[in-house]
Write a protein that holds these residues in place. Sequence first.
Motif, short mmCIF file in Angstrom:
data_model
loop_
_atom_site.label_atom_id
_atom_site.label_comp_id
_atom_site.label_asym_id
_atom_site.label_seq_id
_atom_site.Cartn_x
_atom_site.Cartn_y
_atom_site.Cartn_z
N THR A 90 0.85 -1.18 0.00
CA THR A 90 0.00 0.00 0.00
C THR A 90 0.89 1.24 0.00
O THR A 90 1.75 1.39 0.88
N ALA A 91 0.70 2.08 -0.98
CA ALA A 91 1.49 3.31 -1.09
C ALA A 91 0.87 4.39 -0.21
O ALA A 91 -0.34 4.62 -0.26
N VAL A 92 1.69 5.05 0.59
CA VAL A 92 1.21 6.07 1.52
C VAL A 92 1.86 7.41 1.19
O VAL A 92 3.08 7.49 0.98
N ILE A 93 1.03 8.46 1.15
CA ILE A 93 1.52 9.82 0.94
C ILE A 93 0.96 10.68 2.07
O ILE A 93 -0.25 10.83 2.20
N GLU A 94 1.83 11.23 2.87
CA GLU A 94 1.39 12.06 3.99
C GLU A 94 1.17 13.50 3.55
O GLU A 94 1.98 14.07 2.81
N ILE A 95 0.05 14.06 4.01
CA ILE A 95 -0.24 15.49 3.81
C ILE A 95 -0.41 16.06 5.20
O ILE A 95 -1.45 15.90 5.84
N GLU A 96 0.62 16.72 5.68
CA GLU A 96 0.64 17.16 7.08
C GLU A 96 0.97 18.64 7.14
O GLU A 96 1.83 19.15 6.42
N GLY A 97 0.30 19.34 8.04
CA GLY A 97 0.57 20.76 8.23
C GLY A 97 -0.10 21.62 7.17
O GLY A 97 -0.94 21.17 6.39
N GLU A 98 0.31 22.86 7.14
CA GLU A 98 -0.29 23.82 6.22
C GLU A 98 0.07 23.48 4.78
O GLU A 98 1.20 23.13 4.46
N ILE A 99 -0.91 23.61 3.90
CA ILE A 99 -0.71 23.36 2.47
C ILE A 99 -0.34 24.67 1.81
O ILE A 99 -1.12 25.63 1.79
N GLY A 100 0.85 24.73 1.27
CA GLY A 100 1.33 25.97 0.65
C GLY A 100 2.53 25.72 -0.21
O GLY A 100 3.17 24.65 -0.14
N PRO A 101 2.91 26.68 -1.03
CA PRO A 101 4.03 26.49 -1.97
C PRO A 101 5.38 26.33 -1.29
O PRO A 101 6.31 25.79 -1.87
N LYS A 102 5.54 26.81 -0.06
CA LYS A 102 6.83 26.74 0.63
C LYS A 102 6.88 25.64 1.68
O LYS A 102 7.86 25.54 2.42
N SER A 103 5.87 24.82 1.75
CA SER A 103 5.83 23.77 2.77
C SER A 103 6.05 22.41 2.14
O SER A 103 6.08 22.26 0.91
N GLU A 104 6.21 21.38 2.97
CA GLU A 104 6.36 20.02 2.46
C GLU A 104 5.05 19.48 1.93
O GLU A 104 5.05 18.47 1.22
N SER A 105 3.94 20.13 2.28
CA SER A 105 2.64 19.75 1.71
C SER A 105 2.29 20.67 0.54
O SER A 105 1.18 21.19 0.44
N SER A 106 3.25 20.88 -0.32
CA SER A 106 3.04 21.72 -1.50
C SER A 106 2.62 20.84 -2.67
O SER A 106 2.77 19.62 -2.66
N ALA A 107 2.08 21.47 -3.69
CA ALA A 107 1.69 20.74 -4.89
C ALA A 107 2.90 20.05 -5.53
O ALA A 107 2.80 18.92 -6.02
N GLU A 108 4.04 20.71 -5.49
CA GLU A 108 5.26 20.13 -6.08
C GLU A 108 5.60 18.80 -5.43
O GLU A 108 5.84 17.79 -6.11
N PHE A 109 5.61 18.75 -4.11
CA PHE A 109 6.01 17.54 -3.39
C PHE A 109 4.94 16.46 -3.47
O PHE A 109 5.25 15.28 -3.69
N ILE A 110 3.69 16.84 -3.27
CA ILE A 110 2.63 15.83 -3.24
C ILE A 110 2.41 15.22 -4.62
O ILE A 110 2.22 14.01 -4.77
N VAL A 111 2.43 16.03 -5.66
CA VAL A 111 2.24 15.51 -7.01
C VAL A 111 3.39 14.58 -7.40
O VAL A 111 3.18 13.53 -8.01
#
Length: 339
Positions: A90-111
């Motif tokens: 099972t592949a897991v992708i964490e989305i944690e904290g604020e979603i924004g361009p400068k965070s680890e939950s950015s579109a760049e990282f999650i995509v």
Amino acid sequence: MNENDTLPPERPAEAPAAAPTVGAATPAAGSAAWERSAMEKLLFATLEEQKAQRRWRTFTRLAWLAFFIFLVWSLTWKGNVSGEKLAPHTAVIEIEGEIGPKSESSAEFIVAAAKAAFEDEGAQGVVLLINSPGGSPVQAGIINDELRRLKAKYKKPLYAVVEESCASAAYYIAVSADRIFVDKASIVGSIGVLMEGFGFVGLMEKLGVERRLLTAGENKGFLDPFSPQTDRHREHAQQMLDVVHRQFIDVVKTGRGKRLKADMPELFSGLFWTGQQAVDLGLADQLGNLDFVAREVIKAEDLVDYTRRENVAERLAKRFGAAVGEGAVKALRTVQPLR
């Protein structure tokens, strides 16, 4: 000469000059020897200093070379998931904290993480492990669109598992999943948009401070906190918020479909609910955690984390780049203008 004549006394013979002692240095010779010794010591000290400087330069260059080699290696290394790629998991992708361009939950990282997970033949399903209060609607929109595209392309199931919270932009992302699992005490919802700020006009008047703002364009000072807010500006801002809110609602309705309780007037008002309430309202499907989804839904208990995180080398690279850029700007500022 008569005997009675007195002879002048004889002068004592002068003692012969003492011969110079062999090896004794004259004052001039001693001074020359001291100067020669001092010059030799100074010369040797200079040579030693030059050798030390050369050794330090060599060490510095080698250290920078090692740093850049480590930097390139860290930037190109994608993580150690290749060893488990072919095994069912099972592949897991964490989305944690604020979603924004400068965070680890950015579109760049999650995509990037989503692409790697969907492309992996061993991944039997993809799970978004969400614990976020929300953030940028733009970043959430990019992620939502890409996740829907990847689902359609690779024909793999996508699930969302909520831990503490899945609100606002985080829920915007979650509705791209086939099913949403929550804990009974999770916080879910907040389907709304806000624009926040402060106004200091009254305080400035009490302090006797005058705001002097010059603009080219009557609306250039829009939402300036030190200027009075006009009805026109307030109306324009509200129109923008309503447009983004409408987009949010459409995405939720597209993702959840008939599972939503459409007769609930407060569903899209910005309120949030507990996980159990979210299930009752159709905002979520059922109670469950990550292990439950992997074991009972995807049928692949082994978990592989595909989350894209910024490593130490990338942080150093950004800081180094920022420092170089700042130095270049300072250097340009010190350059005398051409005449």
